[in-house]
Structures are given as C-alpha cells and as structure tokens.
Scaffold this active site. Sequence first.
Site, PDB file in Angstrom:
ATOM      1  N   ASN A 135       0.821  -1.214   0.000  1.00 19.60           N
ATOM      2  CA  ASN A 135       0.000   0.000   0.000  1.00 19.60           C
ATOM      3  C   ASN A 135       0.852   1.260   0.000  1.00 19.60           C
ATOM      4  OD1 ASN A 135      -2.566  -0.993  -0.071  1.00 19.60           O
ATOM      5  ND2 ASN A 135      -2.815  -1.057   2.149  1.00 19.60           N
ATOM      6  N   ASP A 149      -2.795 -11.306   6.186  1.00 19.67           N
ATOM      7  CA  ASP A 149      -2.100 -12.580   6.458  1.00 19.67           C
ATOM      8  C   ASP A 149      -1.374 -12.540   7.803  1.00 19.67           C
ATOM      9  OD1 ASP A 149      -2.792 -12.598   3.800  1.00 19.67           O
ATOM     10  OD2 ASP A 149      -0.857 -13.296   3.070  1.00 19.67           O
ATOM     11  N   ARG A 177     -11.538  12.033   9.142  1.00 18.59           N
ATOM     12  CA  ARG A 177     -11.943  11.198   8.006  1.00 18.59           C
ATOM     13  C   ARG A 177     -13.225  10.418   8.297  1.00 18.59           C
ATOM     14  NH1 ARG A 177      -6.172   8.743   6.004  1.00 18.59           N
ATOM     15  NH2 ARG A 177      -5.633  10.532   4.735  1.00 18.59           N
TER      16      ARG A 177
HETATM   17  P1  ADP Z   1       2.941  -1.108   5.569  1.00 17.92           P
HETATM   18  O1  ADP Z   1       2.460   0.263   5.203  1.00 17.92           O
HETATM   19  O2  ADP Z   1       2.558  -1.520   6.928  1.00 17.92           O
HETATM   20  O3  ADP Z   1       4.378  -1.311   5.218  1.00 17.92           O
HETATM   21  P2  ADP Z   1       2.162  -2.213   3.022  1.00 17.92           P
HETATM   22  O4  ADP Z   1       0.816  -2.584   2.540  1.00 17.92           O
HETATM   23  O5  ADP Z   1       2.820  -1.052   2.389  1.00 17.92           O
HETATM   24  O6  ADP Z   1       2.082  -2.079   4.600  1.00 17.92           O
HETATM   25  O7  ADP Z   1       3.140  -3.449   2.841  1.00 17.92           O
HETATM   26  C1  ADP Z   1       2.842  -4.739   3.298  1.00 17.92           C
HETATM   27  C2  ADP Z   1       3.470  -5.746   2.337  1.00 17.92           C
HETATM   28  O8  ADP Z   1       3.395  -7.055   2.887  1.00 17.92           O
HETATM   29  C3  ADP Z   1       2.757  -5.800   1.000  1.00 17.92           C
HETATM   30  O9  ADP Z   1       3.680  -5.602  -0.034  1.00 17.92           O
HETATM   31  C4  ADP Z   1       2.166  -7.201   0.964  1.00 17.92           C
HETATM   32  O10 ADP Z   1       2.077  -7.758  -0.336  1.00 17.92           O
HETATM   33  C5  ADP Z   1       3.130  -7.968   1.841  1.00 17.92           C
HETATM   34  N1  ADP Z   1       2.557  -9.200   2.411  1.00 17.92           N
HETATM   35  C6  ADP Z   1       1.324  -9.353   2.936  1.00 17.92           C
HETATM   36  N2  ADP Z   1       1.141 -10.621   3.353  1.00 17.92           N
HETATM   37  C7  ADP Z   1       2.306 -11.286   3.084  1.00 17.92           C
HETATM   38  C8  ADP Z   1       2.730 -12.620   3.264  1.00 17.92           C
HETATM   39  N3  ADP Z   1       1.934 -13.546   3.769  1.00 17.92           N
HETATM   40  N4  ADP Z   1       3.987 -12.956   2.881  1.00 17.92           N
HETATM   41  C9  ADP Z   1       4.812 -12.030   2.322  1.00 17.92           C
HETATM   42  N5  ADP Z   1       4.447 -10.764   2.099  1.00 17.92           N
HETATM   43  C10 ADP Z   1       3.217 -10.382   2.486  1.00 17.92           C
END
Ligand code: ADP
Length: 489
Positions: free
Chosen positions: A79, A260, A319
């Site tokens: 995100n 996850d 918001r």
């Molecule tokens: P934050 O802002 O907390 O860093 P983001 O959404 O930017 O959160 O990043 C979270 C990342 O974790 C995403 O790129 C997502 O695809 C990855 N992710 C989520 N679940 C898993 C998983 N089970 N294994 C590996 N990567 C994951």
Amino acid sequence: MYQKKWGVMLLVLALVVVLALTGCQPAAEPEPGEHEVETKETDVVVIGGGGAGLAAAITAADNGAEVILLEKMPRLGGNTLISGCAYNAVDPERQSKQGIEDSIDLHFQHTYEGGDKKGDPELIRILVENALDGLHWLESLGCEFKDEVYTVLGALWPRSHTNVKPLGTGYIEALENGANERGVEIYLDTKAEELLQDEDGRVTGVKAVDADGNEIIFTARKGVVLATGGFAANVELRSQYDSRLTAEIPTTNHPGATGDGIVMAEKVGAEFVGMEYIQLLPTGDPETGSLAGWLAPGVDQMIYVNKEGKRFVAEDERRDVMTNALFEQTDALMYVVSDANSVWEVTSFGETEEQLVEMGKVLKADTLEELAEKINVPADALVETVARYNEAVENDHDPDFGKKLLGHKIETPPFYASPRVPTVHHTMGGVKIDTLARVISKDGNPIPGLYAAGEVTGGIHGTNRLGGNAIADIIVFGRIAGESAANSK
Ligand code: ADP
C-alpha cells in the site's frame, strides 16, 4: 515462469483425467525424506516489502544483522507504493517559512484526540517525537520531499510533507535501493504462511511458499519482523468487524492487503487491539475506489457538495466524520468542487488536469452554472452554496459546518468537480506491540523473537488515523522493529 507453471498444471490435469478414466490410482506420495524442503538461515526475517518492512530490513542490516525479506507479490511496495504519500512531521525548518505554528505536543494531541483517545499514548509519543527524524532518515536514503507542507485530507493541521515523486514511488525506490545496498536478500513471489516456534515459544522462523508452490523454511537466528500491512482488501475479515463493508464498498488498497499477518500472529498467541476500527475515506473513485482520479487540492482549497448541490460537512473534519456524513447523502456520492486557484499542476498520483478532464474523471467549466449542469446538480443550489462558502472565507468563520481551514474563495474560473464515494482505506487495528515493537501475547508478555511494524499493528491511531500519519508510523516503527530484532538475544 508463468508459462512453465501453466504447462505443468495442464500436464497434471491431463494425468488426473487419464487416471480417472482408466480407473488407475495416482502414484503413491513420495516417501518422507525423498522431497527436500529448501531451508535458508539468516539473522532477521522480515515478512512484507512495503514501507514498514523495508525500513525494518534496512535498520536491522545497519545494526549488523544479515537480513532476508519476503514479499508475496511480484514486486515490492504494498500500500505504501500506492499511497497519497503524505508524511506528517513537525518540521520547524519548513513550517516556519510558511508561518505555520506547530509543536510535538499539538501533533500528539491531534493524533490522540483524533483517534478518540483510544490510541496508546506511549506509542503515539514515540510516533510524533521521531517522525521528523524518520523523514530526515528517508532523505538520507535519497528520498526527496517538496519544501512546502500542506494539510492532507483528515490531517487536521498543515504538517503533511509530500514527495517530489508521484504516489509512494519516491519512498519505495529509496528504500529498495537502501535495502539492496546493504545486501538484504529479497524474495519476491514468496508468501509467508506460518510462524515457526521452538518448544519455549520463541519465534524462530517462517514457513513460506514460492510462486511454484515450493515450500521454503526461513530460519531466523535473531528475530522475525511482521510487516504484512492491513486487511482492507479482505472482505470477509473486514465485514466481520464492520457490517457495512461488504464487497460493494470499494477499497483504496492493493489486492495483497489481506491480513495474512493477523492470521499468522493469532496462531502464535498474539494479542490484538482495535480490530473494529476500520477507516474509510470519502474520496474514492466511484469506479475503482482508488484515491487517484481527482485534483486532490489541500482541504482548505475545496468544498464537498452532494447531489442536491449543498455542502454537508466541514471539509477539514476527521476522516470518519466526513465519511459517515457522506453515507447519509443521496447515493453516498459527492462532488469535490474547486477552482483555478486550488488546482495543482500534477497531483501526487502523477495525473495532470488535462488527463483527468480527458478521462472524464474531472469535470471542468467556465461558470458554476455550467459546472452544475455537467454534474447534474441544481445550478441555483450550487451557486448559492459557493456564495455562502465564500462569505465564510471572507469572515473567516463557517457558521454552517465550522470549517476552520478556510483557504481562499472559490471564484476563479475554470471551476472543477470530481465525483467521489466512500472507500475502505486503512485498518487501524492489528497486533499489539510495545515501545520496542515487540509483539505482545494474550498473557501480556512479549512473544520472544517476534516484532511487528506498520499497518499490521494496532493501538497507535485509535478509532481514526489522521491523514499523513501512516507513512510516519511505518517508518518510525519499522526502524524500531528492525533495530529490536537485530539486537535480540
Ligand atoms: P505497511 O504500510 O505496513 O508497510 P504495506 O501494505 O505497504 O504495509 O506493505 C505490506 C506488504 O506485505 C505488502 O507488499 C504485501 O504484499 C506484503 N505481504 C502481505 N502478506 C504477506 C505474506 N503472507 N507474505 C509475504 N508478504 C506479504
């Protein structure tokens, strides 16, 4: 790779069909030990390659750790990459040039009260006290911010910094380079499925699966950092906590935001906080739910009008207040109305005015009457609404809705309007952490070897996250989690 995968799948399918038709049994499973599961060992395993995970990985490496980062999607960013990129920090150097008074205490107060005092004051203190240092750290990695600060939607104060690059690309590029320079081993298309524990309950590694379905065990000598982001894209999970959030309501999130980390943490006994606090924004694109597709001027430079051509809320409100008010309007649809003085040449999503007008996302007109006709609202109502708003700007007092950030009158053609709807944006709840980003278990003690940062965590933003506080949060706590994990005994 995909072609190969499809080829293998077709072959397996053909085999199953042949076997079914001939009444034969498939070959027996390989004997245990015949199929070696790949294993990798390192000091720190970071799960998730968004802003929090990358900040943790870099910091762990800077603290002497060997680091592996797992990302389930084919690219880094999460995100963070598609965010509006606002970063809140009290920044006397920039703010004083614009005559803005601010303080760490005020940022604390806005964050704590803006979340209905449900956030953990200790964690909020850490956030607001370290936000500027986090911003300077990003700058040291090559991430460039504009000189001017503004008030991003829902930020409540002009302390939002914006990147020179569109969306979150400036952050992810700088962080990815930083991670590569430090030798962080990045595994894309690798999904963490389970946290592994030893007999004492210490988290010692991660079971993951690669794009071809092969299992890999990543063992962590020091610690595992959970940085998997939120669950706004998981309709089943989010609607358990807020029944309004059915599949009908779009989201601003990337498809990987499926929570996850919440599932994995639950299985090792983690405590959760604030899971029911799910943030919507009133500014989603009606077709995609995305925050892109409008001119997104600062909140002091626009008004919201409903289908009847009337304002219905203060545009500088929280918001949740704005979105709840929007749900009450006809078809939960509004138009963001602005004028020539409000428009940015390029939005933080990299779109220009011409592109947006051409795509029909933004309606443009030389008079308010013409604009009203284009968006199909009563012209006399729109003209009257804008006149009344301009009076409020002149008197620096909005008697109708109490808006405080009254920037300038909407009076200079051309005028603009963009349709917007509620969209699911951020999940404030998540795993409970302490000030060292250690994950806390249901019995109140830290789970040894497990750390977390970013949107997967809860307890910082309370009921309502301020606009611009998420990026500051993921950088500040990502760094803390990386340091803690690297120095874990
Ligand atoms: P934050 O802002 O907390 O860093 P983001 O959404 O930017 O959160 O990043 C979270 C990342 O974790 C995403 O790129 C997502 O695809 C990855 N992710 C989520 N679940 C898993 C998983 N089970 N294994 C590996 N990567 C994951």
